[in-house]
Design a protein around this motif. Structure first.
Motif, PDB file in Angstrom:
ATOM      1  N   ALA A 147     -28.228  40.716  66.812  1.00  0.00           N
ATOM      2  CA  ALA A 147     -28.305  40.886  68.270  1.00  0.00           C
ATOM      3  C   ALA A 147     -29.517  40.163  68.846  1.00  0.00           C
ATOM      4  O   ALA A 147     -29.416  39.457  69.867  1.00  0.00           O
ATOM      5  CB  ALA A 147     -28.342  42.368  68.628  1.00  0.00           C
ATOM      6  N   ALA A 148     -30.671  40.316  68.204  1.00  0.00           N
ATOM      7  CA  ALA A 148     -31.888  39.677  68.697  1.00  0.00           C
ATOM      8  C   ALA A 148     -31.781  38.156  68.638  1.00  0.00           C
ATOM      9  O   ALA A 148     -32.176  37.450  69.582  1.00  0.00           O
ATOM     10  CB  ALA A 148     -33.094  40.152  67.890  1.00  0.00           C
ATOM     11  N   ALA A 181     -16.604  41.365  61.884  1.00  0.00           N
ATOM     12  CA  ALA A 181     -15.706  41.463  63.037  1.00  0.00           C
ATOM     13  C   ALA A 181     -16.122  42.604  63.958  1.00  0.00           C
ATOM     14  O   ALA A 181     -16.135  42.460  65.191  1.00  0.00           O
ATOM     15  CB  ALA A 181     -14.272  41.663  62.564  1.00  0.00           C
ATOM     16  N   ALA A 182     -16.501  43.731  63.374  1.00  0.00           N
ATOM     17  CA  ALA A 182     -16.941  44.876  64.179  1.00  0.00           C
ATOM     18  C   ALA A 182     -18.228  44.558  64.920  1.00  0.00           C
ATOM     19  O   ALA A 182     -18.407  44.940  66.081  1.00  0.00           O
ATOM     20  CB  ALA A 182     -17.127  46.103  63.283  1.00  0.00           C
ATOM     21  N   LEU A 183     -19.129  43.836  64.252  1.00  0.00           N
ATOM     22  CA  LEU A 183     -20.392  43.471  64.895  1.00  0.00           C
ATOM     23  C   LEU A 183     -20.145  42.548  66.085  1.00  0.00           C
ATOM     24  O   LEU A 183     -20.751  42.723  67.150  1.00  0.00           O
ATOM     25  CB  LEU A 183     -21.311  42.793  63.877  1.00  0.00           C
ATOM     26  CG  LEU A 183     -22.630  42.248  64.442  1.00  0.00           C
ATOM     27  CD1 LEU A 183     -23.471  43.360  65.071  1.00  0.00           C
ATOM     28  CD2 LEU A 183     -23.421  41.533  63.354  1.00  0.00           C
ATOM     29  N   GLN A 184     -19.262  41.578  65.918  1.00  0.00           N
ATOM     30  CA  GLN A 184     -18.984  40.674  67.039  1.00  0.00           C
ATOM     31  C   GLN A 184     -18.412  41.441  68.227  1.00  0.00           C
ATOM     32  O   GLN A 184     -18.808  41.206  69.382  1.00  0.00           O
ATOM     33  CB  GLN A 184     -18.027  39.564  66.620  1.00  0.00           C
ATOM     34  CG  GLN A 184     -17.648  38.644  67.777  1.00  0.00           C
ATOM     35  CD  GLN A 184     -17.323  37.233  67.342  1.00  0.00           C
ATOM     36  OE1 GLN A 184     -18.121  36.580  66.681  1.00  0.00           O
ATOM     37  NE2 GLN A 184     -16.162  36.748  67.723  1.00  0.00           N
ATOM     38  N   HIS A 185     -17.493  42.337  67.964  1.00  0.00           N
ATOM     39  CA  HIS A 185     -16.931  43.158  69.042  1.00  0.00           C
ATOM     40  C   HIS A 185     -18.024  43.971  69.728  1.00  0.00           C
ATOM     41  O   HIS A 185     -18.066  44.062  70.970  1.00  0.00           O
ATOM     42  CB  HIS A 185     -15.854  44.093  68.470  1.00  0.00           C
ATOM     43  CG  HIS A 185     -15.242  44.996  69.487  1.00  0.00           C
ATOM     44  ND1 HIS A 185     -14.348  44.563  70.444  1.00  0.00           N
ATOM     45  CD2 HIS A 185     -15.427  46.328  69.727  1.00  0.00           C
ATOM     46  CE1 HIS A 185     -13.990  45.573  71.220  1.00  0.00           C
ATOM     47  NE2 HIS A 185     -14.625  46.649  70.800  1.00  0.00           N
ATOM     48  N   GLN A 186     -18.916  44.530  68.929  1.00  0.00           N
ATOM     49  CA  GLN A 186     -20.018  45.332  69.474  1.00  0.00           C
ATOM     50  C   GLN A 186     -20.937  44.481  70.356  1.00  0.00           C
ATOM     51  O   GLN A 186     -21.352  44.910  71.441  1.00  0.00           O
ATOM     52  CB  GLN A 186     -20.814  45.962  68.340  1.00  0.00           C
ATOM     53  CG  GLN A 186     -22.007  46.792  68.794  1.00  0.00           C
ATOM     54  CD  GLN A 186     -22.858  47.267  67.629  1.00  0.00           C
ATOM     55  OE1 GLN A 186     -22.461  47.152  66.478  1.00  0.00           O
ATOM     56  NE2 GLN A 186     -24.035  47.786  67.922  1.00  0.00           N
TER      57      GLN A 186
END
Length: 228
Positions: A147-148, A181-186
């Motif tokens: 994210a950072a 995939a979950a991280l990108q959605h988040q």
């Protein structure tokens, strides 16, 4: 030529079957032909069979191929993706000759790519490489650091952050694919990003990657055969 064309057809069929099996459209998944260590005649054969996107891991090898293909007026029709580790002294060449970079994992490298990207070209498409398993032998940032780095890259005008890339543990790739995939959605939901690319899946695991949401699969051996 017939062998590479046949192999491309086989891989595209695998993508089609995998996409349909999980309710997706095959046209939403890009096939990237990984041409590292392959000669230009193999790339020319793949181009003749309809392939346009090619991935390279080594800068000088790629530049030599691009120069050779330019002599045949083929290179402008091709889209070049850089897939290897990025050395600081290679950022200028990468920024000048590639359309995509899948292996950004440090802000200083992103900054150097941004500074070296010619104004005459569109922004350089980049993916952040994620090291899901924390293996020291692999490049990439930890899930918690993405994210950072994403936020910092968004401030660089000559780069266009497109998504995430990962190389999973080949023994059990599905959990890593699902995590990325979950991280990108988040990221899209919480930071308001518009990341549209999940670069994951290779010759042996593209079906699992597509099931998890991959939008680009990187295939070498299944197209070109064993590396030269």
């Amino acid at each position: 030529m017939h062998k590479i064309a046949h192999n491309l057809t086989q891989v595209l069929n695998r993508i089609q079957v995998a996409a349909v099996s999980c309710g997706r459209k095959a046209q939403d998944i890009t096939l990237l032909a990984v041409s590292k260590t392959q000669n230009t005649s193999s790339i020319t054969e793949a181009h003749a069979a309809g392939q346009r996107a090619f991935g390279e891991n080594y800068v000088q090898e790629a530049l030599d191929k691009i120069a050779e293909l330019n002599a045949f007026a083929i290179a402008p029709a091709l889209e070049w993706h850089f897939l290897g580790p990025i050395q600081s002294n290679k950022t200028q060449s990468i920024a000048q000759h590639f359309s995509w970079v899948h292996t950004v994992s440090r802000l200083n490298i992103a900054q150097r790519l941004n500074a070296a990207r010619p104004e005459t070209l569109p922004p350089l498409n980049v993916c952040i490489q994620v090291n899901v398993d924390g293996e020291l032998s692999k490049s990439g940032v930890a899930l918690s650091e993405v994210a950072a780095l994403s936020t910092a890259i968004l401030q660089l005008p000559r780069l266009k952050l497109r998504g995430l890339m990962t190389i999973p543990n080949p023994e059990n790739p599905a959990p890593a694919f699902a995590a990325v995939a979950a991280l990108q959605h988040q990221l899209n939901q919480t930071l308001g990003l518009e990341l549209d690319t999940l670069s994951m899946g290779m010759s042996d695991d593209l079906e699992a990657a597509i099931e998890a949401g991959a939008t680009l699969v990187r295939v070498g051996t299944a197209i070109f055969g064993p590396r030269h």
